[in-house]
Design an enzyme around this catalytic site. Structure first.
Site, PDB file in Angstrom:
ATOM      1  N   TYR A   1       0.822  -1.217   0.000  1.00 17.20           N
ATOM      2  CA  TYR A   1       0.000   0.000   0.000  1.00 17.20           C
ATOM      3  C   TYR A   1       0.857   1.269   0.000  1.00 17.20           C
ATOM      4  CZ  TYR A   1      -4.168  -2.800   1.083  1.00 17.20           C
ATOM      5  OH  TYR A   1      -5.198  -3.706   1.052  1.00 17.20           O
TER       6      TYR A   1
ATOM      7  N   LYS B   1       2.686 -15.303   2.724  1.00 19.66           N
ATOM      8  CA  LYS B   1       2.605 -15.988   1.433  1.00 19.66           C
ATOM      9  C   LYS B   1       4.053 -16.295   1.047  1.00 19.66           C
ATOM     10  CE  LYS B   1       0.155 -17.356  -2.129  1.00 19.66           C
ATOM     11  NZ  LYS B   1      -0.800 -18.477  -2.061  1.00 19.66           N
TER      12      LYS B   1
ATOM     13  N   ASP C   1      -3.928 -17.854   1.819  1.00 17.36           N
ATOM     14  CA  ASP C   1      -5.090 -18.496   1.188  1.00 17.36           C
ATOM     15  C   ASP C   1      -5.701 -19.532   2.132  1.00 17.36           C
ATOM     16  OD1 ASP C   1      -2.594 -19.613   0.803  1.00 17.36           O
ATOM     17  OD2 ASP C   1      -3.001 -20.417  -1.181  1.00 17.36           O
TER      18      ASP C   1
ATOM     19  N   ASP D   1      -5.877  -6.288   5.846  1.00 13.16           N
ATOM     20  CA  ASP D   1      -7.041  -5.513   5.391  1.00 13.16           C
ATOM     21  C   ASP D   1      -8.168  -6.474   5.029  1.00 13.16           C
ATOM     22  OD1 ASP D   1      -8.651  -3.560   4.397  1.00 13.16           O
ATOM     23  OD2 ASP D   1      -7.372  -3.010   2.698  1.00 13.16           O
TER      24      ASP D   1
ATOM     25  N   ASP E   1     -11.595  -7.781   7.624  1.00  9.56           N
ATOM     26  CA  ASP E   1     -12.987  -7.555   7.215  1.00  9.56           C
ATOM     27  C   ASP E   1     -13.756  -8.871   7.180  1.00  9.56           C
ATOM     28  OD1 ASP E   1     -12.713  -4.856   7.029  1.00  9.56           O
ATOM     29  OD2 ASP E   1     -13.649  -4.706   5.049  1.00  9.56           O
TER      30      ASP E   1
END
Ligand code: NAD
Length: 356
Positions: free
Chosen positions: A135, A190, A222, A246, A250
């Site tokens: 980001y 990852k 994942d 992020d 959520d």
């Protein structure tokens, strides 16, 4: 203990007023000062994060934040939009650690889209790094692709990166949070595909040596997404980078089905923090006195625990929230047949009553 109170827009002032009521009912001495932020800051001072507001936030030991935003500001240039206040506060206060608990009180198990037996009693904490990763990495942009099969075409690109100290400091926050809970930590990465996250995994494993009492495991993102829906109660504390956090936070929030219940904390290196509900300013219900104040009240409890060193008082507030739910009191967003529907102020008053 000085607390900066930044109510903001929409339902912000209504829900923050309830949290202030609860704080005032504790046997503690606070100095509280209120300032305008978001759309309210723009209206009063021409900027979503007025200088005086930022100064107050910097001076205070903790910030209690409501919510910002309203559709009427959508046409303003980006730098003046209410949401910029949150980004500005994160940057100016160095808030790199975002703590988001996802708790499903057994009384609200029906609100989740998952089967009650899968989620009832869920209590996990996601620790998301907030100021690094893809980001913020540079370079980024749109350019002409220099080589490979798409050479000469336009391409969009971003840079994923983490410095060692950025990983170390978020790992320490997560291990310390785990020490205060069930002493289990899952680091999500990852590492099988990304260099950045192989590095992340190595550094988190090194930091683990400082916390022999915490059991650390590693999981690919994942798989973590899958496990969060399949068996969420297997997790306790989860630490991950900005982008994975992020998305996962959520998803975890939605497991509980009730956005009006979820608090959050964003901390700096000295545990000074900004505390806010996970939801937005809900302009559709602002001023109607029906918003759920519990996420904000629970955010105040997190503030007591993480920034003000008042863990016992935090427990008291959280137990008071459990008590009002057990009494059957519900705001409209979590209402089910047979329960007692109450407004924002009544819910705040009930929590104060339960404290006593
Ligand atoms: P939102 O979270 O404000 O609302 C989504 C839905 O949930 C709405 O139907 C709302 O009525 C309901 N809701 C939210 N909080 C509630 C509560 N406490 N009690 C009962 N119902 C509640 O998200 P949105 O509608 O996408 O955004 C509205 C504004 O909020 C936008 O301007 C957005 O940019 C802003 N926003 C701000 C923050 C923040 O301040 N941290 C976060 C997200 C969105």
């Amino acid at each position: 203990m000085k607390i900066a109170i930044l109510p903001g827009d929409g339902i912000g002032p209504e829900i923050v007023a309830q949290a202030v009521k609860v704080l005032n009912a504790l046997d503690l001495k606070f100095e509280m000062e209120t300032a305008a932020v978001g759309g309210a800051g723009y209206e009063a001072h021409g900027h979503p994060l007025p200088e005086a507001t930022l100064k107050l936030a910097k001076e205070a030991d903790a910030v209690l934040f409501g919510a910002v935003g309203d559709w009427k500001y959508d046409t303003l240039e980006r730098a003046l939009r209410p949401e910029q206040a949150i980004l500005g506060l994160r940057k100016e206060l160095g808030l790199f650690a975002n703590l988001r608990p996802a708790i499903l009180y057994p009384e609200l198990a029906g609100a989740s889209t998952l089967k009650p037996e899968v989620v009832s009693g869920l209590d996990i904490l996601i620790v998301r790094e907030l100021t690094g990763d893809i980001y913020f990495g540079k370079p980024r942009g749109v350019r002409v692709c220099p080589d490979g099969p798409f050479a000469g075409e336009r391409e969009g690109f971003d840079t994923m990166r983490y410095a060692e100290s950025e990983i170390r400091r978020i790992a320490h926050v997560a291990f310390q949070a785990a020490q205060k809970r069930s002493k289990r930590l899952t680091s999500v990465d990852k590492a099988n595909v990304l260099e950045t996250f192989q590095f992340w995994k190595d550094i988190v494993s090194e930091v683990a040596k400082d916390y022999p009492d915490v059991a650390l495991d590693h999981m690919y993102v994942d798989n973590a997404a899958m496990q969060l829906v399949r068996a969420p109660k297997k997790f306790d504390v989860v630490v991950t980078g900005n982008m994975f956090g992020d998305i996962l936070s959520d998803a975890a929030a939605m497991l509980t089905g009730s956005i009006g219940m979820l608090p959050s904390a964003s901390l700096d290196a000295n545990n000074k923090g900004l505390y806010e509900p996970s939801h937005g300013s809900a302009p559709d219900i602002a001023g109607k006195g029906i918003a759920n104040p519990l996420a904000t009240i629970l955010s105040a409890a997190m503030m007591l625990r993480y920034s003000l060193g008042q863990a016992e008082q935090a427990d008291r507030v959280e137990n008071a929230v459990k008590a009002v739910l057990a009494q059957g009191l519900r705001t409209a967003d979590i209402y089910e047949e047979g329960m007692t529907k109450v407004g924002t102020a009544e819910m705040g008053a009930a929590v104060v009553q339960a404290l006593r």
